[in-house]
Scaffold this motif. Sequence first.
Motif, PDB file in Angstrom:
ATOM      1  N   SER A 141     107.265  72.066 -21.580  1.00 25.58           N
ATOM      2  CA  SER A 141     106.706  73.215 -22.293  1.00 25.58           C
ATOM      3  C   SER A 141     105.510  72.865 -23.167  1.00 25.58           C
ATOM      4  O   SER A 141     104.784  73.761 -23.605  1.00 25.58           O
ATOM      5  N   ILE A 142     105.267  71.571 -23.441  1.00 24.03           N
ATOM      6  CA  ILE A 142     104.118  71.219 -24.285  1.00 24.03           C
ATOM      7  C   ILE A 142     102.798  71.632 -23.644  1.00 24.03           C
ATOM      8  O   ILE A 142     101.777  71.736 -24.321  1.00 24.03           O
ATOM      9  N   LEU A 143     102.810  71.895 -22.338  1.00 12.46           N
ATOM     10  CA  LEU A 143     101.581  72.313 -21.659  1.00 12.46           C
ATOM     11  C   LEU A 143     101.285  73.793 -21.857  1.00 12.46           C
ATOM     12  O   LEU A 143     100.395  74.334 -21.209  1.00 12.46           O
ATOM     13  N   GLY A 144     102.018  74.437 -22.773  1.00 11.52           N
ATOM     14  CA  GLY A 144     101.661  75.805 -23.139  1.00 11.52           C
ATOM     15  C   GLY A 144     100.282  75.882 -23.760  1.00 11.52           C
ATOM     16  O   GLY A 144      99.622  76.919 -23.705  1.00 11.52           O
ATOM     17  N   ASP A 222     121.769  83.430 -14.251  1.00 15.37           N
ATOM     18  CA  ASP A 222     121.565  83.983 -12.914  1.00 15.37           C
ATOM     19  C   ASP A 222     121.794  82.899 -11.870  1.00 15.37           C
ATOM     20  O   ASP A 222     121.742  81.699 -12.160  1.00 15.37           O
ATOM     21  N   SER A 223     122.000  83.298 -10.629  1.00 15.66           N
ATOM     22  CA  SER A 223     122.099  82.333  -9.549  1.00 15.66           C
ATOM     23  C   SER A 223     120.781  81.579  -9.406  1.00 15.66           C
ATOM     24  O   SER A 223     119.737  82.009  -9.912  1.00 15.66           O
ATOM     25  N   PHE A 224     120.830  80.458  -8.721  1.00 12.14           N
ATOM     26  CA  PHE A 224     119.625  79.650  -8.535  1.00 12.14           C
ATOM     27  C   PHE A 224     118.540  80.436  -7.815  1.00 12.14           C
ATOM     28  O   PHE A 224     117.379  80.457  -8.244  1.00 12.14           O
ATOM     29  N   THR A 225     118.877  81.106  -6.729  1.00  4.59           N
ATOM     30  CA  THR A 225     117.859  81.831  -5.972  1.00  4.59           C
ATOM     31  C   THR A 225     117.277  82.980  -6.782  1.00  4.59           C
ATOM     32  O   THR A 225     116.081  83.280  -6.678  1.00  4.59           O
ATOM     33  N   GLU A 226     118.099  83.619  -7.623  1.00  5.13           N
ATOM     34  CA  GLU A 226     117.580  84.676  -8.497  1.00  5.13           C
ATOM     35  C   GLU A 226     116.608  84.104  -9.522  1.00  5.13           C
ATOM     36  O   GLU A 226     115.582  84.717  -9.829  1.00  5.13           O
ATOM     37  N   GLN A 227     116.933  82.916 -10.053  1.00  5.94           N
ATOM     38  CA  GLN A 227     116.030  82.285 -11.019  1.00  5.94           C
ATOM     39  C   GLN A 227     114.690  81.936 -10.373  1.00  5.94           C
ATOM     40  O   GLN A 227     113.636  82.138 -10.981  1.00  5.94           O
ATOM     41  N   ILE A 228     114.721  81.415  -9.163  1.00  3.80           N
ATOM     42  CA  ILE A 228     113.472  81.063  -8.473  1.00  3.80           C
ATOM     43  C   ILE A 228     112.641  82.311  -8.210  1.00  3.80           C
ATOM     44  O   ILE A 228     111.411  82.318  -8.400  1.00  3.80           O
ATOM     45  N   ALA A 229     113.283  83.389  -7.786  1.00  2.00           N
ATOM     46  CA  ALA A 229     112.558  84.625  -7.489  1.00  2.00           C
ATOM     47  C   ALA A 229     111.950  85.247  -8.737  1.00  2.00           C
ATOM     48  O   ALA A 229     110.864  85.842  -8.687  1.00  2.00           O
ATOM     49  N   ARG A 230     112.630  85.075  -9.875  1.00  7.09           N
ATOM     50  CA  ARG A 230     112.208  85.766 -11.098  1.00  7.09           C
ATOM     51  C   ARG A 230     111.350  84.916 -12.020  1.00  7.09           C
ATOM     52  O   ARG A 230     110.441  85.427 -12.689  1.00  7.09           O
ATOM     53  N   MET A 231     111.594  83.598 -12.082  1.00  6.65           N
ATOM     54  CA  MET A 231     111.044  82.801 -13.172  1.00  6.65           C
ATOM     55  C   MET A 231     109.847  81.929 -12.813  1.00  6.65           C
ATOM     56  O   MET A 231     109.085  81.534 -13.702  1.00  6.65           O
ATOM     57  N   VAL A 232     109.674  81.587 -11.537  1.00  2.55           N
ATOM     58  CA  VAL A 232     108.549  80.720 -11.174  1.00  2.55           C
ATOM     59  C   VAL A 232     107.229  81.397 -11.551  1.00  2.55           C
ATOM     60  O   VAL A 232     106.986  82.557 -11.226  1.00  2.55           O
ATOM     61  N   GLY A 233     106.386  80.664 -12.279  1.00  2.88           N
ATOM     62  CA  GLY A 233     105.096  81.212 -12.703  1.00  2.88           C
ATOM     63  C   GLY A 233     105.135  81.923 -14.034  1.00  2.88           C
ATOM     64  O   GLY A 233     104.094  82.364 -14.534  1.00  2.88           O
ATOM     65  N   GLN A 234     106.322  82.036 -14.637  1.00  2.00           N
ATOM     66  CA  GLN A 234     106.448  82.683 -15.940  1.00  2.00           C
ATOM     67  C   GLN A 234     106.347  81.637 -17.048  1.00  2.00           C
ATOM     68  O   GLN A 234     106.525  80.456 -16.828  1.00  2.00           O
ATOM     69  N   GLY A 235     106.080  82.094 -18.267  1.00  3.85           N
ATOM     70  CA  GLY A 235     106.013  81.183 -19.405  1.00  3.85           C
ATOM     71  C   GLY A 235     104.606  80.670 -19.653  1.00  3.85           C
ATOM     72  O   GLY A 235     103.755  80.640 -18.756  1.00  3.85           O
ATOM     73  N   ARG A 236     104.381  80.256 -20.887  1.00  3.83           N
ATOM     74  CA  ARG A 236     103.035  79.829 -21.294  1.00  3.83           C
ATOM     75  C   ARG A 236     102.551  78.618 -20.521  1.00  3.83           C
ATOM     76  O   ARG A 236     101.405  78.560 -20.089  1.00  3.83           O
ATOM     77  N   ALA A 237     103.420  77.631 -20.362  1.00  6.90           N
ATOM     78  CA  ALA A 237     102.994  76.408 -19.677  1.00  6.90           C
ATOM     79  C   ALA A 237     102.620  76.685 -18.232  1.00  6.90           C
ATOM     80  O   ALA A 237     101.647  76.125 -17.711  1.00  6.90           O
ATOM     81  N   ALA A 238     103.374  77.561 -17.563  1.00  2.68           N
ATOM     82  CA  ALA A 238     103.101  77.875 -16.162  1.00  2.68           C
ATOM     83  C   ALA A 238     101.794  78.636 -15.988  1.00  2.68           C
ATOM     84  O   ALA A 238     101.205  78.632 -14.906  1.00  2.68           O
ATOM     85  N   GLN A 239     101.326  79.286 -17.052  1.00  2.00           N
ATOM     86  CA  GLN A 239     100.115  80.098 -16.963  1.00  2.00           C
ATOM     87  C   GLN A 239      98.930  79.488 -17.701  1.00  2.00           C
ATOM     88  O   GLN A 239      97.851  80.081 -17.754  1.00  2.00           O
ATOM     89  N   ALA A 240      99.110  78.305 -18.264  1.00  2.00           N
ATOM     90  CA  ALA A 240      98.033  77.655 -19.015  1.00  2.00           C
ATOM     91  C   ALA A 240      96.918  77.191 -18.070  1.00  2.00           C
ATOM     92  O   ALA A 240      97.175  76.879 -16.906  1.00  2.00           O
ATOM     93  N   PRO A 241      95.676  77.121 -18.563  1.00  2.80           N
ATOM     94  CA  PRO A 241      94.537  76.714 -17.718  1.00  2.80           C
ATOM     95  C   PRO A 241      94.485  75.195 -17.544  1.00  2.80           C
ATOM     96  O   PRO A 241      93.533  74.527 -17.960  1.00  2.80           O
ATOM     97  N   VAL A 242      95.521  74.647 -16.922  1.00  3.37           N
ATOM     98  CA  VAL A 242      95.664  73.195 -16.834  1.00  3.37           C
ATOM     99  C   VAL A 242      94.498  72.550 -16.093  1.00  3.37           C
ATOM    100  O   VAL A 242      93.954  71.528 -16.531  1.00  3.37           O
ATOM    101  N   LEU A 243      94.095  73.134 -14.955  1.00  3.78           N
ATOM    102  CA  LEU A 243      93.013  72.527 -14.173  1.00  3.78           C
ATOM    103  C   LEU A 243      91.707  72.508 -14.953  1.00  3.78           C
ATOM    104  O   LEU A 243      90.967  71.513 -14.913  1.00  3.78           O
ATOM    105  N   ASP A 244      91.416  73.567 -15.691  1.00  2.00           N
ATOM    106  CA  ASP A 244      90.206  73.598 -16.514  1.00  2.00           C
ATOM    107  C   ASP A 244      90.227  72.475 -17.545  1.00  2.00           C
ATOM    108  O   ASP A 244      89.212  71.807 -17.773  1.00  2.00           O
ATOM    109  N   VAL A 245      91.377  72.278 -18.178  1.00  2.00           N
ATOM    110  CA  VAL A 245      91.485  71.230 -19.191  1.00  2.00           C
ATOM    111  C   VAL A 245      91.363  69.849 -18.542  1.00  2.00           C
ATOM    112  O   VAL A 245      90.693  68.962 -19.074  1.00  2.00           O
ATOM    113  N   LEU A 246      91.974  69.671 -17.385  1.00  4.81           N
ATOM    114  CA  LEU A 246      91.838  68.405 -16.671  1.00  4.81           C
ATOM    115  C   LEU A 246      90.375  68.095 -16.385  1.00  4.81           C
ATOM    116  O   LEU A 246      89.912  66.964 -16.568  1.00  4.81           O
TER     117      LEU A 246
END
Length: 254
Positions: A141-144, A222-246
Motif C-alpha cells: 500500500s505504500i505505493l499509494g 467474499d469468496s476468492f473469485t468474488e474478490q478478484i472480480a470486485r477488487m482488482v484495480g481498486q485502491g490508491r496503490a493500484a491507481q497510482a501513476p507508478v510508470l510515470d514515477v518510474l
Amino acid sequence: MTAPVRSATIDALLAHRTIRAFTDEPVGEEVMRTLLTVARASATSSYFQQATIIRVRDAAVREAVHAASGQPYVGGDRGELLILVVDLHRNAVIRERAGAPLEPLERTYAFLQGCQDALIAGQSMVAAAESLGLGTCYLGSILGDPAGLITALGLPERTFPLLGLLVGHPAQEPQYKPRLPEQITVGIDSYPPLEEHDAELAAYDERVTEYYDLRDASRRVDSFTEQIARMVGQGRAAQAPVLDVLHRQRLCLR
C-alpha cells in the motif's frame, strides 16, 4: 497447511500469518541487526546487489509513509517499519566513476533485477523474524503515493520504494488465510489451465468464505473469485501513476 517433510524452518514458513497489530514491546537492536544481516546475505541477481533497505525511525518520516499507505496500522510507533528500495543509483555512481555508460540501468530488465533483489531480501527478513516468534506485514500500500514517498525518504534518481515491511511482537492471532490449491498454481512442464480445475476452485471459494478478516471481524470475507472480480484495480496503490514515477526516476525507460 501441512507438507510431507517437516523441519523447524518449514513449520515456521507454513505458519505464516499477516500481522497488523503489534504490542509496544520493542523488537530490539540485536534482532534488527540480525534481520538486516540476513537481508544482506540473501540471493542477488548477477551479484549486482541492487536493493537498499530504509529503516524508518523518525516519527515524521513514518507519518509520511502512513499517509502514502492510507492504512491505519502503518502509523504510530508500534513495530519496526522498513522500506525495501530498488536501488540502481549506487551502481550508476560506480559506473559513472568508471566511465561506463548508464543506459543499461535504464532498461526494464535492470529494474526487474532490482525488484528480485528487494523481494528476496524482504522474504529472508520475514522468514527470520517469524522464526523468532515475531509478526510481519508486507505493505504494498505504500505505493499509494510513490512520488511523495520518494521525497519523504530522500531517494535519488534510479531508486524506487517497492515495498514496506512491518516487524514486531504480535498483538493478534489471525486465522490462517487459505491458499489456492496446488493443482491450480503448480504446473508440470506447462501452464495448468484454470478451466480444468473448476471443481477445485469452487471448493476453494467455499473455504475462503469461512475466513474472518480481523480488520472486520463481524463478517466473513467474499469468496476468492468474488474478490478478484470486485477488487482488482481498486485502491490508491493500484491507481497510482507508478510508470510515470518510474520514468521520472530514470527507470524502465526502454
